[in-house]
Design a protein around this motif. Structure first.
Motif, PDB file in Angstrom:
ATOM      1  N   GLY A   1       0.822  -1.206   0.000  1.00 36.24           N
ATOM      2  CA  GLY A   1       0.000   0.000   0.000  1.00 36.24           C
ATOM      3  C   GLY A   1       0.854   1.252   0.000  1.00 36.24           C
ATOM      4  O   GLY A   1       1.948   1.281   0.575  1.00 36.24           O
ATOM      5  N   ASP A   2       0.343   2.278  -0.661  1.00 38.37           N
ATOM      6  CA  ASP A   2       1.044   3.561  -0.737  1.00 38.37           C
ATOM      7  C   ASP A   2       0.624   4.416   0.462  1.00 38.37           C
ATOM      8  O   ASP A   2      -0.504   4.899   0.528  1.00 38.37           O
ATOM      9  CB  ASP A   2       0.687   4.257  -2.051  1.00 38.37           C
ATOM     10  CG  ASP A   2       1.493   5.527  -2.298  1.00 38.37           C
ATOM     11  OD1 ASP A   2       2.156   5.991  -1.344  1.00 38.37           O
ATOM     12  OD2 ASP A   2       1.456   6.044  -3.430  1.00 38.37           O
ATOM     13  N   LYS A   3       1.548   4.609   1.404  1.00 41.93           N
ATOM     14  CA  LYS A   3       1.227   5.348   2.623  1.00 41.93           C
ATOM     15  C   LYS A   3       0.966   6.829   2.365  1.00 41.93           C
ATOM     16  O   LYS A   3       0.389   7.515   3.201  1.00 41.93           O
ATOM     17  CB  LYS A   3       2.364   5.186   3.640  1.00 41.93           C
ATOM     18  CG  LYS A   3       2.499   3.764   4.165  1.00 41.93           C
ATOM     19  CD  LYS A   3       3.597   3.666   5.212  1.00 41.93           C
ATOM     20  CE  LYS A   3       3.702   2.235   5.748  1.00 41.93           C
ATOM     21  NZ  LYS A   3       4.756   2.106   6.775  1.00 41.93           N
ATOM     22  N   GLN A   4       1.391   7.323   1.205  1.00 39.84           N
ATOM     23  CA  GLN A   4       1.181   8.735   0.878  1.00 39.84           C
ATOM     24  C   GLN A   4      -0.123   8.972   0.114  1.00 39.84           C
ATOM     25  O   GLN A   4      -0.468  10.117  -0.167  1.00 39.84           O
ATOM     26  CB  GLN A   4       2.361   9.251   0.047  1.00 39.84           C
ATOM     27  CG  GLN A   4       3.695   9.192   0.771  1.00 39.84           C
ATOM     28  CD  GLN A   4       4.845   9.696  -0.093  1.00 39.84           C
ATOM     29  OE1 GLN A   4       4.645  10.517  -0.993  1.00 39.84           O
ATOM     30  NE2 GLN A   4       6.043   9.201   0.173  1.00 39.84           N
ATOM     31  N   HIS A   5      -0.837   7.903  -0.237  1.00 41.17           N
ATOM     32  CA  HIS A   5      -2.049   8.074  -1.041  1.00 41.17           C
ATOM     33  C   HIS A   5      -3.235   8.434  -0.145  1.00 41.17           C
ATOM     34  O   HIS A   5      -3.471   7.789   0.883  1.00 41.17           O
ATOM     35  CB  HIS A   5      -2.364   6.795  -1.811  1.00 41.17           C
ATOM     36  CG  HIS A   5      -3.300   7.007  -2.961  1.00 41.17           C
ATOM     37  ND1 HIS A   5      -4.658   7.121  -2.782  1.00 41.17           N
ATOM     38  CD2 HIS A   5      -3.077   7.154  -4.287  1.00 41.17           C
ATOM     39  CE1 HIS A   5      -5.244   7.320  -3.952  1.00 41.17           C
ATOM     40  NE2 HIS A   5      -4.302   7.343  -4.885  1.00 41.17           N
ATOM     41  N   PRO A   6      -4.011   9.461  -0.496  1.00 39.41           N
ATOM     42  CA  PRO A   6      -5.073   9.955   0.398  1.00 39.41           C
ATOM     43  C   PRO A   6      -6.302   9.060   0.479  1.00 39.41           C
ATOM     44  O   PRO A   6      -7.190   9.333   1.292  1.00 39.41           O
ATOM     45  CB  PRO A   6      -5.429  11.318  -0.221  1.00 39.41           C
ATOM     46  CG  PRO A   6      -5.073  11.178  -1.668  1.00 39.41           C
ATOM     47  CD  PRO A   6      -3.860  10.303  -1.700  1.00 39.41           C
TER      48      PRO A   6
ATOM     49  N   SER B   1     -16.310  13.682  -0.593  1.00 38.49           N
ATOM     50  CA  SER B   1     -14.879  13.424  -0.487  1.00 38.49           C
ATOM     51  C   SER B   1     -14.654  12.414   0.621  1.00 38.49           C
ATOM     52  O   SER B   1     -15.375  12.405   1.628  1.00 38.49           O
ATOM     53  CB  SER B   1     -14.130  14.726  -0.157  1.00 38.49           C
ATOM     54  OG  SER B   1     -12.812  14.460   0.289  1.00 38.49           O
ATOM     55  N   TYR B   2     -13.654  11.558   0.466  1.00 37.37           N
ATOM     56  CA  TYR B   2     -13.331  10.608   1.526  1.00 37.37           C
ATOM     57  C   TYR B   2     -12.991  11.335   2.823  1.00 37.37           C
ATOM     58  O   TYR B   2     -13.171  10.790   3.919  1.00 37.37           O
ATOM     59  CB  TYR B   2     -12.153   9.725   1.119  1.00 37.37           C
ATOM     60  CG  TYR B   2     -12.434   8.789  -0.049  1.00 37.37           C
ATOM     61  CD1 TYR B   2     -13.729   8.388  -0.357  1.00 37.37           C
ATOM     62  CD2 TYR B   2     -11.397   8.293  -0.831  1.00 37.37           C
ATOM     63  CE1 TYR B   2     -13.992   7.550  -1.416  1.00 37.37           C
ATOM     64  CE2 TYR B   2     -11.644   7.434  -1.897  1.00 37.37           C
ATOM     65  CZ  TYR B   2     -12.935   7.064  -2.185  1.00 37.37           C
ATOM     66  OH  TYR B   2     -13.181   6.220  -3.235  1.00 37.37           O
ATOM     67  N   GLN B   3     -12.501  12.552   2.720  1.00 40.58           N
ATOM     68  CA  GLN B   3     -12.169  13.320   3.919  1.00 40.58           C
ATOM     69  C   GLN B   3     -13.405  13.651   4.750  1.00 40.58           C
ATOM     70  O   GLN B   3     -13.284  13.927   5.949  1.00 40.58           O
ATOM     71  CB  GLN B   3     -11.438  14.605   3.528  1.00 40.58           C
ATOM     72  CG  GLN B   3     -10.058  14.367   2.951  1.00 40.58           C
ATOM     73  CD  GLN B   3      -9.375  15.657   2.550  1.00 40.58           C
ATOM     74  OE1 GLN B   3     -10.006  16.716   2.471  1.00 40.58           O
ATOM     75  NE2 GLN B   3      -8.079  15.576   2.291  1.00 40.58           N
ATOM     76  N   ASP B   4     -14.587  13.612   4.130  1.00 46.96           N
ATOM     77  CA  ASP B   4     -15.821  13.815   4.889  1.00 46.96           C
ATOM     78  C   ASP B   4     -15.958  12.771   5.996  1.00 46.96           C
ATOM     79  O   ASP B   4     -16.519  13.052   7.066  1.00 46.96           O
ATOM     80  CB  ASP B   4     -17.042  13.735   3.969  1.00 46.96           C
ATOM     81  CG  ASP B   4     -17.113  14.901   2.991  1.00 46.96           C
ATOM     82  OD1 ASP B   4     -16.407  15.897   3.213  1.00 46.96           O
ATOM     83  OD2 ASP B   4     -17.866  14.798   2.007  1.00 46.96           O
ATOM     84  N   ILE B   5     -15.476  11.550   5.737  1.00 43.11           N
ATOM     85  CA  ILE B   5     -15.571  10.485   6.737  1.00 43.11           C
ATOM     86  C   ILE B   5     -14.836  10.872   8.009  1.00 43.11           C
ATOM     87  O   ILE B   5     -15.263  10.541   9.117  1.00 43.11           O
ATOM     88  CB  ILE B   5     -15.007   9.172   6.160  1.00 43.11           C
ATOM     89  CG1 ILE B   5     -15.881   8.689   4.985  1.00 43.11           C
ATOM     90  CG2 ILE B   5     -14.917   8.085   7.228  1.00 43.11           C
ATOM     91  CD1 ILE B   5     -15.334   7.472   4.271  1.00 43.11           C
ATOM     92  N   ASP B   6     -13.734  11.600   7.848  1.00 37.17           N
ATOM     93  CA  ASP B   6     -12.913  11.976   9.004  1.00 37.17           C
ATOM     94  C   ASP B   6     -13.541  13.096   9.822  1.00 37.17           C
ATOM     95  O   ASP B   6     -12.985  13.491  10.856  1.00 37.17           O
ATOM     96  CB  ASP B   6     -11.519  12.406   8.533  1.00 37.17           C
ATOM     97  CG  ASP B   6     -10.852  11.357   7.665  1.00 37.17           C
ATOM     98  OD1 ASP B   6     -11.077  10.158   7.917  1.00 37.17           O
ATOM     99  OD2 ASP B   6     -10.123  11.722   6.720  1.00 37.17           O
TER     100      ASP B   6
END
Length: 273
Positions: free
Chosen positions: A36-41, A161-166
């Protein structure tokens, strides 16, 4: 391993559609490992079993290593050099297009192609062959959702956006078995609940692994999801929780819907669902 024989290539996992970042570790021109790419958002290094094993088909023992040709369907396939196969395919495609026009040709491709391969397939079809006849399992399985997005929101992709989950306090999951179909995204949702106490509501006729993790599971009858949503909207409207400014600015038909909502009090919705 020297720099000339080992390197990493960043890409995106082709499977469930979340778009998890992967790093393919190449050794001597072959994919030796996927991480997995740890830098991928999208996934920050996490991968599900499909992601971890996505390179295995590249080295599968029964993978085709040659093109094949038969002059008629009654004959057996015979191995053919790739250069000759490409020439045969190009010649036959050109003949079809010359006789019947470009729309006599169609491509059916896979949603599991890489982004680069998808781009090349589109360029070949629309830019070179000059036809719009290209389709894939991706569009067939998502065409109803994309049409709904386009009609209701003006664009054929999810607006969130996936950031909404956070940042959420409550997640409403309708008809999606995220735990099995989008496990990395579901883990992100579980992380949010662990960190903040966010609630997860799952609506599904099936008792799925996602439903088993829910704070509230609504096991409705198949086909009654719209009745449930109308019932929720009925309660929001009754409680004065509607953003009238937003509705007037961004929607059409609210007054007609408001009349419809009168037919969806909790008692009737409970019977329907």
């Amino acid at each position: 391993m020297s720099e000339t024989t080992a390197r990493n290539i960043r890409s995106v996992c082709p499977y469930c559609g979340v778009g998890c970042g992967i790093i393919m570790q190449l050794e001597n021109g072959r994919v030796a490992k996927v991480i997995g790419d740890k830098q991928h958002p999208a996934n920050f290094g996490r991968l599900c079993s499909k992601g971890f094993t996505c390179a295995e088909p590249l080295t599968a023992p029964d993978r085709l290593t040659s093109a094949f040709l038969r002059n008629s369907r009654a004959e057996k396939l015979q191995p053919l050099l790739l250069d000759h196969a490409l020439t045969q395919a190009a010649t036959r495609l050109q003949k079809i297009i010359s006789q019947h026009g470009p729309d006599a040709v169609a491509l059916y491709v896979s949603g599991q192609l890489s982004m680069e391969a998808q781009y090349l397939a589109g360029k070949l079809t629309k830019g070179f062959l000059r036809t719009n006849n290209i389709d894939s399992n991706s569009r067939l399985c998502m065409s109803s959702a994309a049409s709904g997005y386009k009609l209701s929101l003006g664009a054929d992709g999810p607006p969130g956006s996936y950031q909404d989950i956070d940042r959420l306090d409550c997640a409403l999951v309708i008809g999606s078995n995220m735990a099995e179909c989008h496990p990395i995204l579901f883990l992100r949702l579980l992380d949010r609940r662990k960190q903040s106490g966010a609630k997860i509501i799952v609506v599904d006729p099936r008792r799925t692994p996602t439903a088993d993790k829910a704070d509230l599971f609504l096991q409705i009858k198949p086909g009654t999801d719209l009745a449930l949503l109308n019932g929720i909207l009925h309660l929001l409207e009754k409680a004065g929780k509607i953003d009238d400014k937003f509705i007037s600015r961004h929607t059409d038909g609210w007054e007609e819907l408001r009349v419809l909502l009168k037919d969806y009090p909790p008692e009737r919705v409970a019977r329907l669902t």
